[in-house]
Design an enzyme around this catalytic site. Structure first.
Site, PDB file in Angstrom:
ATOM      1  CG  ASN A  66      -2.034   0.970   1.098  1.00  0.00           C
ATOM      2  OD1 ASN A  66      -2.299   1.503   0.021  1.00  0.00           O
ATOM      3  ND2 ASN A  66      -2.662   1.279   2.212  1.00  0.00           N
TER       4      ASN A  66
ATOM      5  NE  ARG B 172      -3.497   9.806   3.455  1.00  0.00           N
ATOM      6  CZ  ARG B 172      -4.667   9.817   2.851  1.00  0.00           C
ATOM      7  NH1 ARG B 172      -5.181  10.921   2.381  1.00  0.00           N
ATOM      8  NH2 ARG B 172      -5.348   8.688   2.733  1.00  0.00           N
TER       9      ARG B 172
ATOM     10  CD1 TRP C 127      -6.709  -1.142   1.518  1.00  0.00           C
ATOM     11  CD2 TRP C 127      -8.626  -0.020   1.786  1.00  0.00           C
ATOM     12  NE1 TRP C 127      -6.936  -0.405   0.374  1.00  0.00           N
ATOM     13  CE2 TRP C 127      -8.099   0.288   0.507  1.00  0.00           C
ATOM     14  CE3 TRP C 127      -9.834   0.578   2.183  1.00  0.00           C
ATOM     15  CZ2 TRP C 127      -8.742   1.163  -0.383  1.00  0.00           C
ATOM     16  CZ3 TRP C 127     -10.469   1.443   1.288  1.00  0.00           C
ATOM     17  CH2 TRP C 127      -9.922   1.732   0.027  1.00  0.00           C
TER      18      TRP C 127
ATOM     19  CG  HIS D 104      -9.889  12.510  -6.624  1.00  0.00           C
ATOM     20  ND1 HIS D 104      -9.778  11.944  -5.379  1.00  0.00           N
ATOM     21  CD2 HIS D 104     -10.246  11.514  -7.464  1.00  0.00           C
ATOM     22  CE1 HIS D 104     -10.048  10.648  -5.473  1.00  0.00           C
ATOM     23  NE2 HIS D 104     -10.345  10.374  -6.721  1.00  0.00           N
TER      24      HIS D 104
ATOM     25  CB  CYS E 213     -15.119   8.389  -5.211  1.00  0.00           C
ATOM     26  SG  CYS E 213     -14.696   7.308  -3.824  1.00  0.00           S
TER      27      CYS E 213
HETATM   28  N1  GLN Z   1     -19.067   4.716   0.289  1.00  0.00           N
HETATM   29  C1  GLN Z   1     -17.761   5.282   0.398  1.00  0.00           C
HETATM   30  C2  GLN Z   1     -17.846   6.790   0.333  1.00  0.00           C
HETATM   31  O1  GLN Z   1     -18.729   7.275  -0.313  1.00  0.00           O
HETATM   32  C3  GLN Z   1     -16.881   4.798  -0.717  1.00  0.00           C
HETATM   33  C4  GLN Z   1     -15.483   5.329  -0.610  1.00  0.00           C
HETATM   34  C5  GLN Z   1     -14.511   4.628  -1.499  1.00  0.00           C
HETATM   35  O2  GLN Z   1     -14.881   3.935  -2.396  1.00  0.00           O
HETATM   36  N2  GLN Z   1     -13.231   4.830  -1.290  1.00  0.00           N
HETATM   37  O3  GLN Z   1     -17.037   7.485   0.898  1.00  0.00           O
HETATM   38 ZN    ZN Z   2     -14.614   5.282  -4.525  1.00  0.00          ZN
END
Ligand code: GLN
Ligand code: ZN
Length: 763
Positions: A126, A524, A570, A703, A735
């Site tokens: 990672n 990070r 993770w 992002h 996302c």
């Molecule tokens: N459900 C999560 C969110 O909306 C998904 C985040 C992710 O895929 N990293 O934050």
């Molecule tokens: Zn995502």
């Protein structure tokens, strides 16, 4: 006998000192000298912690990334930063982050911001490195200053230094030819610079250099194999001894190649690659050093020292001085010091070893090999007691979970009807318009939310008040979504700190450290939860929140869960059973949550698998095995529901070409993916495969603070509709929105909903 050494030490610091120093500096709150001096003191401390070793890595420290350091050492900087007149370190940060500290004012005349170097995962870890950039004209020029400086510091401290560098073949292989030229053609230009570097180190009195070539554990075609021969033959008469370091897996068919290279020694991963070793030894010329990585550099468990000794003692007999031992890979991938942990359950803590403890283990092994096990009897007995305690602990072994796993059968992972029939039923029960709109789950994590959570954790906010605060946030999200006119709503995830930790905290079989940080990239860090035992779910984890959210609206509310593969990938996971077994256990636990949500009247359920792709093994030949159990785990989690319950999944990327069959096999009714920056071309994988179910290609790059326009979204969706039938398309962001502000989210989603209306009207 048995030289002991280390391949690399975590640079971030036991209390993440480097992270904070970097962020201070980038904000302009400290000087370059202060940052450099913190770097030096971390190096000094880390070398001191390794003082019992015979050889200590030098040059493994980097302010941002060891690959970027190598690019600077080789004089391979992207052209866009060549004109920089400031300090070298600032230029280094410009490549890493697209800007340097204070560059805006200091260097206004010579440089603004630049595009940051691309970042990608370092093999199957990672950790993310800055990808070296090449083109047909790339030339190299040695700058050994960083390495020489660190070497001088190490010498002054009396450290038995072994400089660490990335080998030329791996360096080329992990970089990117921006003009699609042949990277390997650069080898010829690269080798003289490496030679100069190695000679420079030799002139400093260095005896051994560790030269990392981890691509030797991957499948190599003949041109790359030839490159190894060319490179290492070129180095043949160099005055330092080269320890060719391989890690993260088995050499397998590359064994002959490795054994034939004219280097003084070879390091191999004896955790993943133990089966390789007997045949490697048979192939290696009798004068070569063999360094065995016998301590796992990728996990946090104590090593079973007696078992290692049972295996290594005969090898030590056979090899004598030629045997070295070490961790399997750099300790960059584990936290620094278990002694920092004050709150970890003492029983679980007694089973763990972080970087410092792993080096202690190495010392015990070396003493046992040199002087016999009796010389370290107390240490070995204590280790054995811990190993036995973990093995037999009722906290690790849950007979009910093991029994449930024994009863897994294919039916569990199968929906009642095929997609087409389900879709027909769902269309009646959910009654959604064409191009339905939704979001991926999280809404902005505001300062209020964070504050409430930290007060609750600290005990200054009681449970009722915390619950009320979170319910207010959920209500706010619901009202905003209704006002926006979204079709499938979410509760917003206010109550979640992190999509894995949130579930880990509620599952039996998980533990959490305070300082178990591991560098992910630059400053990070991540703190993976520790999966130590059989996994069970004592009670529902999300149902109350989702039920509450559903009670506020007549629109469908989407339940939100993290899938088993992502939770697994993770986490630090068990080494006492295959990953697949841990994954199936997680699958069964989350399946119960899915079924409870359904029972509570939630008929759209999203199961995030953001990290599914990350778990792919380094060798393609091993992909199928992984994908089989990963997909089956998802199916077990998701597919116990009725036909009219709609299952969504979400993945934060869009490279599906090589895994599309497995994605289709997951059989989620809807998949949402990240596509906004790729202009929908990445949907081709779905198109070419005739992907049968519904897709929500992201149309809003979360992002970026930019607000996507309605026209842009319409345009993206039209491109999507050229590839996927419109009846099967959803409209959603890339996302979750947790890192954004409401002030950005509202206009962006307004445009998204408006775009969906345009698409529906067919204008
Ligand atoms: N459900 C999560 C969110 O909306 C998904 C985040 C992710 O895929 N990293 O934050
Ligand atoms: Zn995502």
């Amino acid at each position: 006998m048995a030289t002991i050494h280390n391949l690399g030490f975590p640079r971030i610091g036991a209390k993440r000192e480097l992270k904070f120093a970097l962020e201070f500096y980038w904000k302009g709150e400290s000087s370059r000298e202060e940052l450099k001096s913190i770097g030096a003191s971390l190096r000094q401390r880390h070398w001191a912690a390794q003082s019992s070793l015979d050889l200590v890595p030098v040059g493994d420290f980097a302010f941002y990334d060891q690959v970027l350091d190598m690019s600077f050492t080789l004089g391979n900087l992207p052209e866009r930063v060549w004109d920089f007149h400031g300090d070298q370190l600032d230029n280094y940060f410009r490549v890493a982050r697209g800007r340097s500290a204070k560059s805006a004012e200091e260097h206004a005349s010579c440089c603004g911001g630049v595009a940051a170097g691309e970042m990608t995962k370092w093999f199957d870890t990672n950790y993310h490195y800055i990808v070296p950039e090449f083109n047909a004209d790339t030339t190299f020029k040695l700058d050994a200053s960083r390495l020489l400086e660190q070497l001088a510091e190490a010498k002054a401290q009396g450290v038995k230094a072994k400089p660490v560098i990335i080998g030329p073949v791996t360096y080329l292989s992990i970089g990117k030819a921006k003009d699609d030229s042949d990277k390997l053609a650069l080898l010829e230009r690269l080798l003289p610079v490496y030679t100069e570097l190695l000679e420079t180190l030799a002139a400093q009195g260095v005896e051994w250099v560790q030269i990392d070539e981890p691509i030797l554990v991957t499948e190599l075609d003949d041109t790359w194999k030839d490159a190894f021969e060319t490179a290492y033959t070129y180095f043949k008469s160099i005055k330092v001894k080269l320890l060719l370091a391989t890690y993260f897996g088995q050499l397998l068919e590359n064994r002959e190649l490795v054994a034939s290279l004219p280097v003084a020694g070879v390091h191999v991963d004896a955790i993943n690659g133990r089966d390789d070793i007997a045949s490697l030894l048979a192939l290696l010329p009798a004068d070569k050093i063999v360094s065995l990585g016998v301590i796992n550099g990728r996990n946090i468990w104590k090593t079973d020292l007696n078992t290692v000794l049972d295996w290594v003692e005969p090898l030590a007999q056979q090899l004598g001085e030629r045997l070295w031992i070490a961790p399997s890979c750099s300790l960059l991938h584990v936290p620094v010091d278990l002694d920092s942990e004050q709150r970890l359950d003492t029983e679980i803590k007694s089973w763990l070893a972080f970087a410092i403890q792993k080096l202690d283990e190495l010392k015990v092994l070396a003493t046992a090999l040199r002087n016999g096990r009796a010389a370290v009897k107390a240490e070995l007995d204590a280790n054995q007691a811990a190993i036995n305690a973990r093995r037999n602990s009722p906290r690790v072994n849950n007979p009910a979970v093991k029994a449930a796993l024994g009863e897994l059968d294919a039916k569990l992972g199968k929906r009642k009807s095929p997609y087409a029939q389900r879709a027909a039923k769902q269309s009646v029960s959910l009654n959604l318009p064409k191009y339905p709109t939704t979001t991926i789950g999280s809404f902005p994590q505001t300062a209020d939310i964070r504050q409430a959570r930290s007060y609750f954790k600290a005990g200054t906010l009681d449970e009722a008040a915390y619950k009320a605060a979170m319910q207010r946030e959920i209500e706010r999200s619901v009202r905003e979504q209704e006002a926006l006119g979204l079709d499938v709503l979410v509760h917003g995830e206010a109550e979640r700190n992190d999509m894995v930790e949130y579930f880990g905290e509620q599952l039996e079989g998980y533990a959490f450290s305070q300082f178990g940080w591991v560098q992910s990239y630059g400053s990070r860090c991540v703190k993976p939860p520790i999966l130590f035992g059989d996994i069970s779910r004592p009670q529902p984890m999300t149902v109350e929140w989702i039920k509450y959210a559903q009670s506020l609206t007549s629109k469908p509310m989407k339940g939100m869960l993290t899938g088993p593969v992502t939770i697994l990938n993770w986490s630090f996971v068990r080494d006492d059973q295959p990953r697949s077994v841990s994954c199936y256990q997680l699958a069964l636990a989350i399946r119960q949550e899915v079924l409870d949500l359904e029972k509570a009247g939630v008929h759209v359920i999203q199961i995030d698998e953001a990290a599914l792709r990350e778990g792919l093994p380094l060798r393609k030949s091993q992909w199928k095995e992984y994908l089989d159990w990963a997909v089956e785990s998802f199916r077990i989690t998701a597919n116990g529901v009725e036909d009219d319950t709609q299952i969504h999944t979400h993945m934060c990327y869009s490279e599906f070409n090589d895994i599309i069959a497995s994605i289709a096999d997951m059989d989620a009714d809807v998949i949402t993916i990240e596509t906004s920056r790729s202009d929908m071309e990445l949907l081709d994988a779905f198109d070419n495969f005739n992907y049968p179910n519904e897709i929500g290609p992201g149309v809003y790059d979360i992002h970026s603070p930019n607000i996507p326009s309605e026209e842009h979204i319409v345009q993206l969706m039209r491109k999507a509709a050229e590839r996927i039938p419109a009846e099967r398309l959803w409209v959603n962001p890339d996302c979750g929105l947790k890192t954004r502000q409401w002030a950005e989210v509202i206009p962006a989603l307004t445009n998204m909903v408006a775009a969906a209306k345009v698409l529906r009207s067919g204008q």
